[in-house]
Design a protein around this motif. Structure first.
Motif, PDB file in Angstrom:
ATOM      1  N   LEU A 112       0.823  -1.205   0.000  1.00  0.00           N
ATOM      2  CA  LEU A 112       0.000   0.000   0.000  1.00  0.00           C
ATOM      3  C   LEU A 112       0.860   1.259   0.000  1.00  0.00           C
ATOM      4  CD1 LEU A 112      -2.735  -1.100   2.542  1.00  0.00           C
ATOM      5  CD2 LEU A 112      -3.166  -0.334   0.208  1.00  0.00           C
ATOM      6  N   LEU A 113       1.993   1.179   0.668  1.00  0.00           N
ATOM      7  CA  LEU A 113       2.894   2.326   0.740  1.00  0.00           C
ATOM      8  C   LEU A 113       3.814   2.424  -0.476  1.00  0.00           C
ATOM      9  CD1 LEU A 113       3.864   2.097   4.520  1.00  0.00           C
ATOM     10  CD2 LEU A 113       2.534   3.922   3.446  1.00  0.00           C
ATOM     11  N   THR A 139      -3.509   7.388   7.452  1.00  0.00           N
ATOM     12  CA  THR A 139      -2.079   7.391   7.775  1.00  0.00           C
ATOM     13  C   THR A 139      -1.377   8.566   7.129  1.00  0.00           C
ATOM     14  OG1 THR A 139      -2.011   4.983   8.012  1.00  0.00           O
ATOM     15  CG2 THR A 139       0.082   6.084   7.571  1.00  0.00           C
ATOM     16  N   GLN A 140      -1.658   8.801   5.879  1.00  0.00           N
ATOM     17  CA  GLN A 140      -1.032   9.917   5.162  1.00  0.00           C
ATOM     18  C   GLN A 140      -1.487  11.258   5.723  1.00  0.00           C
ATOM     19  OE1 GLN A 140      -2.255   8.820   1.193  1.00  0.00           O
ATOM     20  NE2 GLN A 140      -0.313   7.771   0.769  1.00  0.00           N
ATOM     21  N   ALA A 147       8.020  12.143   8.162  1.00  0.00           N
ATOM     22  CA  ALA A 147       7.798  10.802   8.709  1.00  0.00           C
ATOM     23  C   ALA A 147       8.653   9.781   7.965  1.00  0.00           C
ATOM     24  CB  ALA A 147       6.330  10.426   8.613  1.00  0.00           C
ATOM     25  N   SER A 148       9.312   8.909   8.705  1.00  0.00           N
ATOM     26  CA  SER A 148      10.172   7.897   8.103  1.00  0.00           C
ATOM     27  C   SER A 148       9.336   6.743   7.566  1.00  0.00           C
ATOM     28  CB  SER A 148      11.153   7.371   9.142  1.00  0.00           C
ATOM     29  OG  SER A 148      10.467   6.632  10.141  1.00  0.00           O
ATOM     30  N   PRO A 149       9.891   5.973   6.625  1.00  0.00           N
ATOM     31  CA  PRO A 149       9.173   4.797   6.125  1.00  0.00           C
ATOM     32  C   PRO A 149       8.764   3.843   7.246  1.00  0.00           C
ATOM     33  CG  PRO A 149      11.032   5.298   4.703  1.00  0.00           C
ATOM     34  CD  PRO A 149      11.152   6.196   5.901  1.00  0.00           C
ATOM     35  N   LYS A 150       9.620   3.698   8.256  1.00  0.00           N
ATOM     36  CA  LYS A 150       9.314   2.813   9.375  1.00  0.00           C
ATOM     37  C   LYS A 150       8.118   3.325  10.159  1.00  0.00           C
ATOM     38  CE  LYS A 150      11.404   0.661  13.466  1.00  0.00           C
ATOM     39  NZ  LYS A 150      12.649   0.527  14.281  1.00  0.00           N
ATOM     40  N   SER A 155       2.340   3.034  11.553  1.00  0.00           N
ATOM     41  CA  SER A 155       1.059   3.732  11.651  1.00  0.00           C
ATOM     42  C   SER A 155       0.006   3.088  10.764  1.00  0.00           C
ATOM     43  CB  SER A 155       1.238   5.198  11.252  1.00  0.00           C
ATOM     44  OG  SER A 155      -0.005   5.878  11.260  1.00  0.00           O
ATOM     45  N   LEU A 156       0.374   2.732   9.544  1.00  0.00           N
ATOM     46  CA  LEU A 156      -0.577   2.107   8.630  1.00  0.00           C
ATOM     47  C   LEU A 156      -1.041   0.756   9.157  1.00  0.00           C
ATOM     48  CD1 LEU A 156      -2.147   1.998   6.014  1.00  0.00           C
ATOM     49  CD2 LEU A 156      -0.068   1.191   4.852  1.00  0.00           C
TER      50      LEU A 156
END
Length: 214
Positions: A112-113, A139-140, A147-150, A155-156
């Motif tokens: 999704l990301l 989330t976005q 915000a970092s990928p992690k 969060s997602l």
């Protein structure tokens, strides 16, 4: 390919010679008594998740269904296997609790990301992930510019569990059980690396480790 099958056969032999003899009576009871699980667990198909081990459950205690991303299509949207499992668990088996369990490092959430393998080669998976579109939007919307990928993945994962819980409540059997007080629901996130399970708490609006919950 044959090596994989041989490994599976070795596992079966070990079960038959070591595991089964120690629990033969429990399996005999399970085979001769109608199942009466207390919990419906909806979790991801990820091979690293072992629901029975995480909850220290024995055969017959949990009715489990798994799919990519621990999705629960809203009732009427995609009537199929997940919907049938939910309905059967509540109406036929009388489960008392239903869980939606997400997990860390989820490939579906990465997809999704846009950080997983190319979804264009997997059109069925791409279509299925639309069940989490609202979670991605939330989330976005909540994420800071840096915000970092992690952080986004974490969060997602949580937002997806909350969304699927909302979808779960649209199923008539679930809605009826909640209204009658015969059923409760909860949302979990399992941290594979640390063996930790966090459960969503309505009061604090946070996922809290089981060890800190009252």
């Amino acid at each position: 390919m044959k090596a994989v099958l041989d490994q599976l056969k070795d596992g079966i032999r070990k079960f038959q010679t070591e595991v089964y003899p120690e629990r033969a009576e429990a399996y005999r009871v399970a085979a001769t008594t109608q199942q009466k699980p207390h919990t419906l667990l909806i979790t991801c198909a990820d091979s690293r998740i072992d629901p029975e081990a995480i909850t220290s459950s024995v055969p017959g205690e949990m009715f489990v269904t798994r799919n990519v991303g621990n999705m629960v299509p809203a009732y009427g949207e995609m009537l199929g296997g997940v919907s049938a499992v939910i309905e059967y668990a509540v109406e036929a088996l009388g489960v008392q609790h239903a869980v939606v369990c997400g997990h860390s490092d989820c490939g579906a959430m990465k997809g999704l990301l846009g950080s997983a393998s190319d979804l264009e080669r997997m059109p069925t998976v791409k279509s299925w992930l639309r069940n989490a579109a609202a979670a991605l939007m939330v989330t976005q919307g909540l994420a800071g510019e840096n915000a970092s990928p992690k952080t986004l993945l974490h969060s997602l994962t949580e937002q997806n569990v909350l969304l699927q819980l909302n979808h779960l409540r649209t199923h008539p059997s679930i809605a009826g059980g909640l209204a009658k007080g015969t059923l409760t629901v909860s949302g979990w996130v399992y941290d594979i690396e640390h063996g930790e399970v966090k459960i969503y708490d309505d009061v604090t609006n946070k996922f809290l480790p089981v060890s800190t919950r009252i």
